[in-house]
Design a protein around this motif. Structure first.
Motif, PDB file in Angstrom:
ATOM      1  N   GLU A 231     -21.844  13.791 -67.054  1.00 33.78           N
ATOM      2  CA  GLU A 231     -21.455  13.497 -65.667  1.00 33.78           C
ATOM      3  C   GLU A 231     -21.560  14.744 -64.796  1.00 33.78           C
ATOM      4  OE1 GLU A 231     -17.768  11.367 -63.320  1.00 33.78           O
ATOM      5  OE2 GLU A 231     -17.417  12.149 -65.317  1.00 33.78           O
ATOM      6  N   ASN A 232     -22.188  14.605 -63.646  1.00 32.63           N
ATOM      7  CA  ASN A 232     -22.302  15.688 -62.677  1.00 32.63           C
ATOM      8  C   ASN A 232     -21.314  15.429 -61.553  1.00 32.63           C
ATOM      9  OD1 ASN A 232     -24.514  16.849 -64.067  1.00 32.63           O
ATOM     10  ND2 ASN A 232     -25.848  15.323 -63.134  1.00 32.63           N
ATOM     11  N   LEU A 233     -20.505  16.430 -61.230  1.00 32.10           N
ATOM     12  CA  LEU A 233     -19.498  16.310 -60.181  1.00 32.10           C
ATOM     13  C   LEU A 233     -19.766  17.341 -59.098  1.00 32.10           C
ATOM     14  CD1 LEU A 233     -16.445  16.143 -62.563  1.00 32.10           C
ATOM     15  CD2 LEU A 233     -17.266  14.247 -61.170  1.00 32.10           C
ATOM     16  N   ARG A 234     -19.534  16.974 -57.867  1.00 29.93           N
ATOM     17  CA  ARG A 234     -19.631  17.905 -56.739  1.00 29.93           C
ATOM     18  C   ARG A 234     -18.318  17.849 -55.980  1.00 29.93           C
ATOM     19  NH1 ARG A 234     -24.979  18.512 -53.902  1.00 29.93           N
ATOM     20  NH2 ARG A 234     -25.153  19.958 -55.636  1.00 29.93           N
TER      21      ARG A 234
ATOM     22  N   GLY B 220      -8.746   9.570 -68.486  1.00 30.28           N
ATOM     23  CA  GLY B 220      -8.476   8.728 -67.330  1.00 30.28           C
ATOM     24  C   GLY B 220      -8.562   9.481 -66.023  1.00 30.28           C
ATOM     25  N   GLY B 221      -8.907  10.743 -66.081  1.00 31.73           N
ATOM     26  CA  GLY B 221      -8.981  11.546 -64.871  1.00 31.73           C
ATOM     27  C   GLY B 221     -10.201  12.435 -64.881  1.00 31.73           C
ATOM     28  N   ILE B 222     -10.214  13.349 -63.954  1.00 25.94           N
ATOM     29  CA  ILE B 222     -11.285  14.336 -63.861  1.00 25.94           C
ATOM     30  C   ILE B 222     -10.719  15.629 -64.421  1.00 25.94           C
ATOM     31  CG2 ILE B 222     -12.759  15.638 -62.287  1.00 25.94           C
ATOM     32  CD1 ILE B 222     -12.525  13.182 -60.368  1.00 25.94           C
ATOM     33  N   LYS B 223     -11.254  16.063 -65.558  1.00 22.44           N
ATOM     34  CA  LYS B 223     -10.750  17.259 -66.216  1.00 22.44           C
ATOM     35  C   LYS B 223     -11.927  18.178 -66.504  1.00 22.44           C
ATOM     36  CE  LYS B 223      -7.774  18.808 -69.925  1.00 22.44           C
ATOM     37  NZ  LYS B 223      -6.957  18.437 -71.069  1.00 22.44           N
ATOM     38  N   TYR B 224     -11.803  19.416 -66.038  1.00 21.57           N
ATOM     39  CA  TYR B 224     -12.861  20.407 -66.241  1.00 21.57           C
ATOM     40  C   TYR B 224     -12.222  21.791 -66.321  1.00 21.57           C
ATOM     41  CZ  TYR B 224     -16.842  23.454 -65.335  1.00 21.57           C
ATOM     42  OH  TYR B 224     -17.793  24.445 -65.426  1.00 21.57           O
ATOM     43  N   SER B 225     -12.730  22.606 -67.199  1.00 20.41           N
ATOM     44  CA  SER B 225     -12.317  24.003 -67.289  1.00 20.41           C
ATOM     45  C   SER B 225     -13.559  24.805 -67.638  1.00 20.41           C
ATOM     46  CB  SER B 225     -11.234  24.179 -68.359  1.00 20.41           C
ATOM     47  OG  SER B 225     -10.820  25.513 -68.395  1.00 20.41           O
ATOM     48  N   GLY B 226     -13.922  25.728 -66.771  1.00 20.06           N
ATOM     49  CA  GLY B 226     -15.109  26.517 -67.046  1.00 20.06           C
ATOM     50  C   GLY B 226     -15.592  27.262 -65.826  1.00 20.06           C
ATOM     51  N   PRO B 227     -16.814  27.775 -65.920  1.00 16.44           N
ATOM     52  CA  PRO B 227     -17.359  28.555 -64.813  1.00 16.44           C
ATOM     53  C   PRO B 227     -17.641  27.681 -63.588  1.00 16.44           C
ATOM     54  CG  PRO B 227     -19.019  28.239 -66.518  1.00 16.44           C
ATOM     55  CD  PRO B 227     -17.734  27.682 -67.047  1.00 16.44           C
ATOM     56  N   ILE B 228     -17.563  28.316 -62.435  1.00 21.95           N
ATOM     57  CA  ILE B 228     -17.877  27.638 -61.169  1.00 21.95           C
ATOM     58  C   ILE B 228     -19.388  27.700 -60.994  1.00 21.95           C
ATOM     59  CG2 ILE B 228     -17.533  27.644 -58.690  1.00 21.95           C
ATOM     60  CD1 ILE B 228     -14.907  29.184 -59.203  1.00 21.95           C
TER      61      ILE B 228
ATOM     62  N   GLU C 149     -11.543  26.663 -43.581  1.00 24.61           N
ATOM     63  CA  GLU C 149     -12.428  27.229 -44.596  1.00 24.61           C
ATOM     64  C   GLU C 149     -12.944  26.081 -45.439  1.00 24.61           C
ATOM     65  OE1 GLU C 149     -13.057  30.515 -45.008  1.00 24.61           O
ATOM     66  OE2 GLU C 149     -11.624  31.262 -43.544  1.00 24.61           O
ATOM     67  N   SER C 150     -14.149  26.216 -45.952  1.00 28.78           N
ATOM     68  CA  SER C 150     -14.678  25.180 -46.834  1.00 28.78           C
ATOM     69  C   SER C 150     -15.252  25.816 -48.091  1.00 28.78           C
ATOM     70  CB  SER C 150     -15.739  24.333 -46.127  1.00 28.78           C
ATOM     71  OG  SER C 150     -16.849  25.116 -45.789  1.00 28.78           O
ATOM     72  N   ILE C 151     -15.098  25.084 -49.183  1.00 32.89           N
ATOM     73  CA  ILE C 151     -15.602  25.526 -50.483  1.00 32.89           C
ATOM     74  C   ILE C 151     -16.344  24.349 -51.091  1.00 32.89           C
ATOM     75  CG2 ILE C 151     -14.983  26.337 -52.785  1.00 32.89           C
ATOM     76  CD1 ILE C 151     -12.339  27.350 -51.550  1.00 32.89           C
ATOM     77  N   GLN C 152     -17.495  24.630 -51.646  1.00 27.27           N
ATOM     78  CA  GLN C 152     -18.273  23.597 -52.331  1.00 27.27           C
ATOM     79  C   GLN C 152     -18.733  24.161 -53.666  1.00 27.27           C
ATOM     80  OE1 GLN C 152     -21.451  21.937 -49.955  1.00 27.27           O
ATOM     81  NE2 GLN C 152     -22.532  21.228 -51.744  1.00 27.27           N
ATOM     82  N   PHE C 153     -18.625  23.354 -54.713  1.00 25.33           N
ATOM     83  CA  PHE C 153     -19.111  23.781 -56.020  1.00 25.33           C
ATOM     84  C   PHE C 153     -19.405  22.557 -56.876  1.00 25.33           C
ATOM     85  CE2 PHE C 153     -14.556  23.501 -56.442  1.00 25.33           C
ATOM     86  CZ  PHE C 153     -14.338  22.971 -57.699  1.00 25.33           C
ATOM     87  N   ASP C 154     -20.092  22.792 -57.981  1.00 25.68           N
ATOM     88  CA  ASP C 154     -20.466  21.728 -58.903  1.00 25.68           C
ATOM     89  C   ASP C 154     -19.821  21.972 -60.263  1.00 25.68           C
ATOM     90  OD1 ASP C 154     -22.140  20.733 -56.912  1.00 25.68           O
ATOM     91  OD2 ASP C 154     -23.888  21.808 -57.675  1.00 25.68           O
ATOM     92  N   ALA C 155     -19.672  20.884 -61.013  1.00 23.95           N
ATOM     93  CA  ALA C 155     -19.173  20.968 -62.390  1.00 23.95           C
ATOM     94  C   ALA C 155     -19.856  19.870 -63.195  1.00 23.95           C
ATOM     95  CB  ALA C 155     -17.661  20.797 -62.435  1.00 23.95           C
TER      96      ALA C 155
ATOM     97  N   VAL D 186     -14.600  14.401 -53.952  1.00 20.80           N
ATOM     98  CA  VAL D 186     -15.306  14.523 -55.222  1.00 20.80           C
ATOM     99  C   VAL D 186     -16.342  13.413 -55.310  1.00 20.80           C
ATOM    100  CG1 VAL D 186     -15.086  14.630 -57.730  1.00 20.80           C
ATOM    101  CG2 VAL D 186     -13.185  15.412 -56.291  1.00 20.80           C
ATOM    102  N   THR D 187     -17.592  13.800 -55.496  1.00 23.27           N
ATOM    103  CA  THR D 187     -18.642  12.819 -55.746  1.00 23.27           C
ATOM    104  C   THR D 187     -19.096  12.995 -57.192  1.00 23.27           C
ATOM    105  OG1 THR D 187     -20.373  14.293 -54.915  1.00 23.27           O
ATOM    106  CG2 THR D 187     -19.405  12.750 -53.344  1.00 23.27           C
ATOM    107  N   SER D 188     -19.512  11.899 -57.784  1.00 23.46           N
ATOM    108  CA  SER D 188     -19.852  11.893 -59.197  1.00 23.46           C
ATOM    109  C   SER D 188     -21.140  11.129 -59.424  1.00 23.46           C
ATOM    110  CB  SER D 188     -18.710  11.232 -59.981  1.00 23.46           C
ATOM    111  OG  SER D 188     -19.119  10.917 -61.281  1.00 23.46           O
ATOM    112  N   SER D 189     -21.834  11.482 -60.492  1.00 26.10           N
ATOM    113  CA  SER D 189     -23.036  10.749 -60.868  1.00 26.10           C
ATOM    114  C   SER D 189     -22.689   9.435 -61.558  1.00 26.10           C
ATOM    115  CB  SER D 189     -23.905  11.611 -61.790  1.00 26.10           C
ATOM    116  OG  SER D 189     -23.182  11.939 -62.970  1.00 26.10           O
ATOM    117  N   GLN D 190     -21.413   9.244 -61.946  1.00 22.88           N
ATOM    118  CA  GLN D 190     -21.054   8.046 -62.704  1.00 22.88           C
ATOM    119  C   GLN D 190     -19.849   7.279 -62.167  1.00 22.88           C
ATOM    120  OE1 GLN D 190     -20.637   8.995 -66.843  1.00 22.88           O
ATOM    121  NE2 GLN D 190     -22.698   9.815 -66.998  1.00 22.88           N
ATOM    122  N   ARG D 191     -19.177   7.798 -61.158  1.00 23.63           N
ATOM    123  CA  ARG D 191     -17.968   7.149 -60.647  1.00 23.63           C
ATOM    124  C   ARG D 191     -18.031   7.039 -59.135  1.00 23.63           C
ATOM    125  NH1 ARG D 191     -13.083  10.197 -63.935  1.00 23.63           N
ATOM    126  NH2 ARG D 191     -14.407  11.223 -65.436  1.00 23.63           N
ATOM    127  N   ASP D 192     -17.217   6.133 -58.590  1.00 24.85           N
ATOM    128  CA  ASP D 192     -17.045   6.071 -57.148  1.00 24.85           C
ATOM    129  C   ASP D 192     -16.479   7.399 -56.653  1.00 24.85           C
ATOM    130  OD1 ASP D 192     -17.886   3.455 -56.920  1.00 24.85           O
ATOM    131  OD2 ASP D 192     -15.903   2.620 -56.519  1.00 24.85           O
TER     132      ASP D 192
END
Length: 161
Positions: free
Chosen positions: A123-126, A90-98, A112-118, A141-147
């Motif tokens: 599903e692709n998240l930015r 029901g949420g956005i859950k990720y654990s792994g390399p940046i 400061e700003s940080i940008q990365f992908d997961a 958070v932008t997603s390939s499958q969610r608002d």
């Protein structure tokens, strides 16, 4: 008379809340945390694309940076655009390399700003994170499958385990 008391109360609350969040983190500490890539962001608010702000105080959520990896758990409130399920989370859950990590800074607000992908399965998240000198953060958070969804919170040292 009641309206005058209400106005005075509201002004008092505004003054107290504008004095800071009680977070004693300094700009130098923020820079050190970001450069060392060991910090955590805990959010107080979720701001879905459709609907009202949602208070997250008391609900587990975090974005934890540990060197070249990140652990993310963010509750999600919004519409899924493409097939697939919420994986029971029901949420956005990720654990792994940046992936595709980029840093920047804004001159006007000294932020400061940080940008990365997961990638989570199909599903692709930015993630776009802005960190302000006060320690406050905004995460988009932008997603390939969610608002798209945004979060507002604070940066802090990683809590001792």
């Amino acid at each position: 008379m009641k309206s005058i008391k209400l106005i005075i109360s509201l002004i008092g609350i505004w003054i107290l809340s504008s004095c800071g969040s009680g977070n004693s983190i300094s700009e130098q500490n923020i820079s050190e945390l970001i450069e060392g890539r060991k910090f955590e962001i805990e959010n107080d608010w979720a701001v879905p694309l459709r609907g009202s702000n949602i208070n997250l105080i008391g609900n587990p959520n975090s974005i934890t940076f540990k060197n070249d990896s990140v652990e993310i758990y963010l509750p999600y409130f919004g519409v899924r655009q493409a097939g697939g399920g919420y994986s029971g989370e029901g949420g956005i859950k990720y654990s792994g390399p940046i992936k595709d990590l980029r840093f920047g800074s804004g001159d006007k607000k000294a932020m400061e700003s940080i940008q990365f992908d997961a990638n989570i399965k199909t599903e692709n998240l930015r993630f776009f994170i802005n960190i302000y000198p006060t320690g406050n953060t905004t995460t988009n958070v932008t997603s390939s499958q969610r608002d798209a969804i945004a979060y507002r919170g604070q940066i802090q040292k990683i809590k001792e385990e």
